[in-house]
Design an enzyme around this catalytic site. Structure first.
Site, PDB file in Angstrom:
ATOM      1  N   SER A 155      86.772 -37.032   4.117  1.00  0.00           N
ATOM      2  CA  SER A 155      86.405 -36.167   2.997  1.00  0.00           C
ATOM      3  C   SER A 155      87.254 -36.413   1.757  1.00  0.00           C
ATOM      4  CB  SER A 155      86.518 -34.691   3.403  1.00  0.00           C
ATOM      5  OG  SER A 155      87.828 -34.400   3.870  1.00  0.00           O
ATOM      6  N   ASP A 177      94.296 -27.104   0.074  1.00  0.00           N
ATOM      7  CA  ASP A 177      94.448 -26.437   1.373  1.00  0.00           C
ATOM      8  C   ASP A 177      95.452 -27.138   2.287  1.00  0.00           C
ATOM      9  OD1 ASP A 177      93.120 -28.757   1.914  1.00  0.00           O
ATOM     10  OD2 ASP A 177      91.338 -27.827   2.795  1.00  0.00           O
ATOM     11  N   HIS A 194      93.051 -31.441   1.447  1.00  0.00           N
ATOM     12  CA  HIS A 194      92.102 -31.913   0.434  1.00  0.00           C
ATOM     13  C   HIS A 194      92.736 -31.881  -0.949  1.00  0.00           C
ATOM     14  CE1 HIS A 194      89.442 -30.638   3.791  1.00  0.00           C
ATOM     15  NE2 HIS A 194      88.912 -31.817   3.514  1.00  0.00           N
TER      16      HIS A 194
END
Length: 201
Positions: free
Chosen positions: A13, A180, A183
Site C-alpha cells: 500500500s 498511522d 502509511h
C-alpha cells in the site's frame, strides 16, 4: 546510473497510495513524486512509470502476480518495496500463516532471478510505528538485512529507506512521517522519494 526508460514500481500500500483514484494510475505517494521528478528533470527521456503497488501485499503476493505485473511489462528498471506487511501481519494477525525471514529471502531471491537482466532497485522496508523500540521495528531488522544482502548479491541499487527513517526518528523532531505508524503522509513520501533519488544517482 543512467535509468532505463520503462520503470515498474512494485510493492504494498505504501507504493500503491492513491493509484486507483488517479487517471494516470501513478497515485499520490512516493511513486508520484519520483514520476514528476523524472519528468521535469529529464523531459527528453520520456520515462514510462508503472505503479504496481497493492495494499496488504506480502512477498508471497508479489510472487503470485510477478509475471503479469512485472515480467509481462518488459521493464528496463524494477523498483521493489516490500516487507512491511510480512512483519506487520505477525503482530496484528498472528493467527495467519506467517512469512518467516527464511521464506521472505527465498521468495525474494526467486523473484530477482526472473528479472536480473533489468536494472534492479531494492528499497529497504521503512518502519512499523514511529518508535525506535517498537516490536515491529525490532522484528523488521532481519528483513531489512535480507534486502541489503540481496542488493549486494545482485549488484542492485539499495535504497536505504529504513536507515534514513530510523535516523530521522533519532532526531526527535516531533513531526510525523506517517498517518498511522506505517502509511506515509506527504513528508514520509518525500523522504522515501528523496532517498530513492540519492541512491539511484
Amino acid at each position: 546510473m543512467e535509468l532505463g526508460k520503462r520503470i515498474v514500481f512494485i510493492g504494498d500500500s505504501i507504493t500503491e497510495w492513491g493509484r486507483h483514484e488517479d487517471p494516470e494510475e501513478i497515485g499520490t505517494g512516493y511513486v508520484r513524486l519520483l514520476h514528476d521528478y523524472l519528468r521535469v528533470t529529464a523531459p527528453k527521456q520520456k520515462f514510462e512509470v508503472y505503479n504496481k503497488g497493492v495494499g496488504g501485499d506480502r512477498i508471497i503476493n508479489l510472487k503470485e502476480r510477478w509475471q503479469q505485473d512485472v515480467i509481462d511489462l518488459a521493464p528496463d528498471v524494477v523498483s521493489i518495496s516490500i516487507g512491511i506487511n510480512d512483519v506487520w501481519r505477525q503482530l496484528d494477525h498472528p493467527e495467519m500463516e506467517q512469512v518467516s525471514p527464511e521464506v521472505f529471502e527465498a521468495i525474494y531471491l526467486h523473484l530477482l532471478e526472473q528479472v536480473k537482466s533489468s536494472q534492479l532497485i531494492l528499497m529497504e522496508p521503512t518502519i512499523i510505528e514511529e518508535s525506535l523500540n517498537s516490536e515491529g521495528n525490532k522484528l523488521l531488522k532481519e528483513y531489512v538485512e535480507i534486502v541489503q544482502q540481496l542488493a549486494s548479491e545482485y549488484n542492485a541499487t539499495l535504497v536505504p529507506t529504513h536507515k534514513v527513517f530510523v535516523r530521522y526518528l533519532e532526531k526527535n523532531s516531533g513531526y510525523a512521517l506517517t498517518t498511522d505508524g506505517v502509511h506515509m503522509n506527504s513528508a514520509g513520501n518525500m523522504l522515501m522519494a528523496k532517498t530513492w533519488i540519492e541512491a539511484v544517482k
